[in-house]
Write an enzyme that holds these catalytic residues in place. Structure first.
Site, PDB file in Angstrom:
ATOM      1  N   LYS A   1      28.178 -76.070  56.560  1.00 49.89           N
ATOM      2  CA  LYS A   1      28.019 -75.186  57.715  1.00 49.89           C
ATOM      3  C   LYS A   1      26.975 -74.101  57.443  1.00 49.89           C
ATOM      4  O   LYS A   1      26.281 -73.656  58.370  1.00 49.89           O
ATOM      5  CB  LYS A   1      29.370 -74.580  58.102  1.00 49.89           C
TER       6      LYS A   1
ATOM      7  N   ASN B   1      28.044 -80.631  67.921  1.00 44.68           N
ATOM      8  CA  ASN B   1      29.430 -80.229  67.681  1.00 44.68           C
ATOM      9  C   ASN B   1      30.154 -81.161  66.712  1.00 44.68           C
ATOM     10  O   ASN B   1      31.094 -80.734  66.045  1.00 44.68           O
ATOM     11  CB  ASN B   1      30.171 -80.193  69.031  1.00 44.68           C
TER      12      ASN B   1
ATOM     13  N   SER C   1      34.877 -86.139  72.383  1.00 43.67           N
ATOM     14  CA  SER C   1      36.088 -86.785  72.907  1.00 43.67           C
ATOM     15  C   SER C   1      37.289 -85.857  72.891  1.00 43.67           C
ATOM     16  O   SER C   1      38.188 -85.993  73.718  1.00 43.67           O
ATOM     17  CB  SER C   1      36.395 -88.066  72.124  1.00 43.67           C
ATOM     18  N   ARG C   2      37.315 -84.917  71.949  1.00 41.69           N
ATOM     19  CA  ARG C   2      38.521 -84.065  71.845  1.00 41.69           C
ATOM     20  C   ARG C   2      38.149 -82.718  71.248  1.00 41.69           C
ATOM     21  O   ARG C   2      36.990 -82.479  70.879  1.00 41.69           O
ATOM     22  CB  ARG C   2      39.582 -84.753  70.982  1.00 41.69           C
TER      23      ARG C   2
ATOM     24  N   ALA D   1      29.502 -75.240  52.525  1.00 39.97           N
ATOM     25  CA  ALA D   1      28.094 -75.541  52.208  1.00 39.97           C
ATOM     26  C   ALA D   1      27.426 -76.255  53.380  1.00 39.97           C
ATOM     27  O   ALA D   1      26.277 -75.955  53.742  1.00 39.97           O
ATOM     28  CB  ALA D   1      28.020 -76.403  50.948  1.00 39.97           C
TER      29      ALA D   1
ATOM     30  N   ASP E   1      27.332 -92.753  65.574  1.00 36.46           N
ATOM     31  CA  ASP E   1      27.697 -91.948  64.410  1.00 36.46           C
ATOM     32  C   ASP E   1      26.505 -91.027  64.146  1.00 36.46           C
ATOM     33  O   ASP E   1      25.405 -91.498  63.847  1.00 36.46           O
ATOM     34  CB  ASP E   1      27.944 -92.885  63.230  1.00 36.46           C
TER      35      ASP E   1
ATOM     36  N   SER F   1      30.280 -72.553  61.593  1.00 37.75           N
ATOM     37  CA  SER F   1      31.660 -72.087  61.403  1.00 37.75           C
ATOM     38  C   SER F   1      31.618 -70.766  60.658  1.00 37.75           C
ATOM     39  O   SER F   1      30.714 -70.551  59.828  1.00 37.75           O
ATOM     40  CB  SER F   1      32.448 -73.107  60.576  1.00 37.75           C
TER      41      SER F   1
ATOM     42  N   ILE G   1      40.433 -72.148  65.320  1.00 39.52           N
ATOM     43  CA  ILE G   1      40.638 -72.707  66.660  1.00 39.52           C
ATOM     44  C   ILE G   1      41.672 -73.827  66.569  1.00 39.52           C
ATOM     45  O   ILE G   1      41.572 -74.695  65.687  1.00 39.52           O
ATOM     46  CB  ILE G   1      39.309 -73.282  67.223  1.00 39.52           C
TER      47      ILE G   1
ATOM     48  N   TYR H   1      32.677 -78.037  52.794  1.00 41.72           N
ATOM     49  CA  TYR H   1      32.573 -77.760  54.244  1.00 41.72           C
ATOM     50  C   TYR H   1      31.745 -76.497  54.459  1.00 41.72           C
ATOM     51  O   TYR H   1      30.851 -76.461  55.322  1.00 41.72           O
ATOM     52  CB  TYR H   1      33.981 -77.598  54.812  1.00 41.72           C
TER      53      TYR H   1
HETATM   54  P1  NAP Z   1      38.013 -82.342  65.858  1.00 40.28           P
HETATM   55  O1  NAP Z   1      39.176 -82.039  66.733  1.00 40.28           O
HETATM   56  O2  NAP Z   1      38.240 -83.085  64.600  1.00 40.28           O
HETATM   57  O3  NAP Z   1      36.889 -83.066  66.741  1.00 40.28           O
HETATM   58  C1  NAP Z   1      35.662 -83.441  66.168  1.00 40.28           C
HETATM   59  C2  NAP Z   1      35.113 -84.625  66.938  1.00 40.28           C
HETATM   60  O4  NAP Z   1      33.891 -85.067  66.300  1.00 40.28           O
HETATM   61  C3  NAP Z   1      36.080 -85.805  66.902  1.00 40.28           C
HETATM   62  O5  NAP Z   1      36.155 -86.434  68.154  1.00 40.28           O
HETATM   63  C4  NAP Z   1      35.441 -86.692  65.864  1.00 40.28           C
HETATM   64  O6  NAP Z   1      35.787 -88.056  65.948  1.00 40.28           O
HETATM   65  C5  NAP Z   1      33.978 -86.476  66.134  1.00 40.28           C
HETATM   66  N1  NAP Z   1      33.165 -86.986  65.051  1.00 40.28           N
HETATM   67  C6  NAP Z   1      33.482 -87.021  63.731  1.00 40.28           C
HETATM   68  N2  NAP Z   1      32.521 -87.615  63.025  1.00 40.28           N
HETATM   69  C7  NAP Z   1      31.565 -87.997  63.922  1.00 40.28           C
HETATM   70  C8  NAP Z   1      30.339 -88.661  63.798  1.00 40.28           C
HETATM   71  N3  NAP Z   1      29.903 -89.094  62.604  1.00 40.28           N
HETATM   72  N4  NAP Z   1      29.596 -88.875  64.903  1.00 40.28           N
HETATM   73  C9  NAP Z   1      30.039 -88.480  66.114  1.00 40.28           C
HETATM   74  N5  NAP Z   1      31.214 -87.838  66.295  1.00 40.28           N
HETATM   75  C10 NAP Z   1      31.961 -87.599  65.210  1.00 40.28           C
HETATM   76  O7  NAP Z   1      37.272 -80.993  65.428  1.00 40.28           O
HETATM   77  P2  NAP Z   1      37.100 -79.593  66.202  1.00 40.28           P
HETATM   78  O8  NAP Z   1      38.058 -78.651  65.621  1.00 40.28           O
HETATM   79  O9  NAP Z   1      37.055 -79.797  67.655  1.00 40.28           O
HETATM   80  O10 NAP Z   1      35.658 -79.186  65.632  1.00 40.28           O
HETATM   81  C11 NAP Z   1      34.456 -79.330  66.388  1.00 40.28           C
HETATM   82  C12 NAP Z   1      33.345 -78.601  65.640  1.00 40.28           C
HETATM   83  O11 NAP Z   1      33.707 -77.221  65.484  1.00 40.28           O
HETATM   84  C13 NAP Z   1      33.108 -79.142  64.231  1.00 40.28           C
HETATM   85  O12 NAP Z   1      31.741 -79.112  63.926  1.00 40.28           O
HETATM   86  C14 NAP Z   1      33.859 -78.159  63.367  1.00 40.28           C
HETATM   87  O13 NAP Z   1      33.361 -78.114  62.054  1.00 40.28           O
HETATM   88  C15 NAP Z   1      33.634 -76.867  64.121  1.00 40.28           C
HETATM   89  N6  NAP Z   1      34.611 -75.833  63.839  1.00 40.28           N
HETATM   90  C16 NAP Z   1      35.940 -76.013  64.092  1.00 40.28           C
HETATM   91  C17 NAP Z   1      36.843 -74.974  63.814  1.00 40.28           C
HETATM   92  C18 NAP Z   1      38.326 -75.082  64.079  1.00 40.28           C
HETATM   93  O14 NAP Z   1      39.084 -74.174  63.680  1.00 40.28           O
HETATM   94  N7  NAP Z   1      38.797 -76.120  64.735  1.00 40.28           N
HETATM   95  C19 NAP Z   1      36.371 -73.782  63.273  1.00 40.28           C
HETATM   96  C20 NAP Z   1      35.024 -73.633  63.021  1.00 40.28           C
HETATM   97  C21 NAP Z   1      34.146 -74.672  63.313  1.00 40.28           C
HETATM   98  P3  NAP Z   1      37.003 -88.573  64.987  1.00 40.28           P
HETATM   99  O15 NAP Z   1      38.211 -87.924  65.542  1.00 40.28           O
HETATM  100  O16 NAP Z   1      37.038 -90.028  65.147  1.00 40.28           O
HETATM  101  O17 NAP Z   1      36.680 -88.133  63.598  1.00 40.28           O
END
Ligand code: NAP
Length: 251
Positions: free
Chosen positions: A160, A91, A14-15, A158, A64, A143, A189, A156
Site C-alpha cells: 500500500k 480498488n 463485486s463486494r 509495503a 485478474d 490504506s 472498514i 500488505y
Molecule cells: P474485499 O471485501 O476482500 O474485496 C476485494 C475485492 O477485490 C474482492 O471482490 C476480490 O475478489 C477482488 N480481487 C481480489 N484479487 C483480485 C484480482 N487479482 N483482480 C481483480 N479483483 C480482485 O476487500 P475490501 O475490504 O472491500 O477492500 C477493498 C480495497 O480497500 C482493497 O484494496 C483493500 O486493501 C483496501 N482497504 C480495505 C480496508 C478494510 O478495512 N476493509 C482498509 C484499508 C484499505 P475475491 O473475493 O475473489 O478475492
C-alpha cells in the site's frame, strides 16, 4: 458532484468497498465498467444489476488485475462496449496476515502482485485512452496500513505504501495531459477483508478508541471521497492521499 454520464472502471467491484464505490458512482450519474476475477462472476453480476437500477449503462468484465494480458483485454473490451474510460478506481486488493519472520514467500508475492502491480497494470492500460482524450481521473485505493500498519501486515503495508509512491509520481507525469491521480487510504472498514482486523470485540473496541469518530467504518463511507476524486470537483487536486478513516491518522 455529478458523473454526467462519464465512464468509470472500478476493479474488485463485486463486494465490500468496491461494490460500495460502484453504487456510489452509479447514484452520482457515472456509467460503469465493473471488474472482478472470474470466480466472482455471480456476485459481480449482482452488483452490476443493482448499479443499473440507478439508470446508467453498466457492464461487468472479468480480469485478474495482476495479469497484464487479462488487464489489456479487459480495457480493450471496455472501450469497445462503452466507447472510452474517463475514470479508474484501483480498488482490487488482498490481505494475507503473517508476521515477517514466518511470512511465506507467496504471501509477499501475491499481495504485491495484486495490490501494487495490479494498480500499475490497470493504469498502464488506460493511460493511452486518457491521453488521447486529454482527460482522466485515477483514484487508487491504498490504506492507512501503508502509512502506519499493524503487526502481521508488513507485506500488505509495503504494497500500500508502493501504491502511494506510485501515485505521487504518476500525478507528475500525467498532470500536463489533463489527468489527475490521487489515493484514498481507508481506515478500519467492515468488509470480509476488514474482519481480519476485527476478529473479536476487544479488538473492535480498541480500534474504536483509536478513532476520533468512535466507530468502525462502513464500505459506503469510502464511496463519497472516491466520487470526489473521479469528478470535476477535484479538477485541480492531484498527487494527494486522503485518509478516510474517521480520524485514526490525523494530519
Ligand atoms: P474485499 O471485501 O476482500 O474485496 C476485494 C475485492 O477485490 C474482492 O471482490 C476480490 O475478489 C477482488 N480481487 C481480489 N484479487 C483480485 C484480482 N487479482 N483482480 C481483480 N479483483 C480482485 O476487500 P475490501 O475490504 O472491500 O477492500 C477493498 C480495497 O480497500 C482493497 O484494496 C483493500 O486493501 C483496501 N482497504 C480495505 C480496508 C478494510 O478495512 N476493509 C482498509 C484499508 C484499505 P475475491 O473475493 O475473489 O478475492
Amino acid at each position: 458532484m455529478s458523473g454526467n454520464g462519464r465512464i468509470a472502471l472500478v476493479t474488485g467491484a463485486s463486494r465490500g468497498i468496491g461494490k460500495a464505490i460502484a453504487l456510489g458512482l452509479a447514484t452520482r450519474g457515472f456509467d460503469l465498467v465493473l471488474n472482478d476475477i472470474a470466480a466472482q462472476a455471480a456476485t459481480l453480476q449482482e452488483t452490476a444489476a443493482e448499479a443499473r437500477t440507478h439508470g446508467g449503462r453498466v457492464i461487468a468484465l472479468h480480469a485478474d488485475v495482476s495479469n497484464k494480458a487479462q488487464v489489456q483485454a479487459m480495457v480493450a473490451d471496455a472501450v469497445a462496449q462503452m466507447g472510452t474510460i474517463h475514470a479508474v478506481v484501483n480498488n482490487a486488493g488482498i490481505l494475507r496476515a503473517s508476521d515477517v519472520e514466518n511470512c511465506p514467500e507467496d504471501y509477499w508475492d501475491s499481495v504485491m502482485a495484486i495490490n501494487a502491480k495490479g494498480t500499475f497494470l490497470v493504469v498502464q492500460a488506460v493511460l493511452p485512452i486518457m491521453k488521447a482524450q486529454s482527460y482522466g481521473r485515477i483514484c487508487n485505493i491504498s490504506s492507512i496500513g501503508g502509512k502506519h500498519g499493524a503487526p502481521e501486515q508488513a507485506h500488505y503495508s509495503a504494497s500500500k505504501a508502493a501504491v502511494m509512491g506510485f501515485t505521487r509520481v504518476l500525478a507528475q507525469e500525467v498532470g500536463p495531459l489533463g489527468i489527475t491521480a490521487n489515493c484514498i487510504c481507508p481506515g478500519i472498514i467492515l468488509t470480509d477483508m476488514g474482519r481480519v482486523n476485527l476478529e473479536d470485540a476487544a479488538i473492535r473496541d480498541a480500534w474504536k478508541a483509536k478513532t476520533a469518530m468512535a466507530r468502525i467504518g462502513a464500505p459506503e463511507d469510502v464511496a463519497g471521497p472516491v466520487a470526489f476524486f473521479c469528478s470535476d470537483d477535484s479538477a485541480f487536486v492531484t498527487g494527494q492521499t486522503l485518509n478516510v478513516d474517521g480520524g485514526i491518522v490525523l494530519s
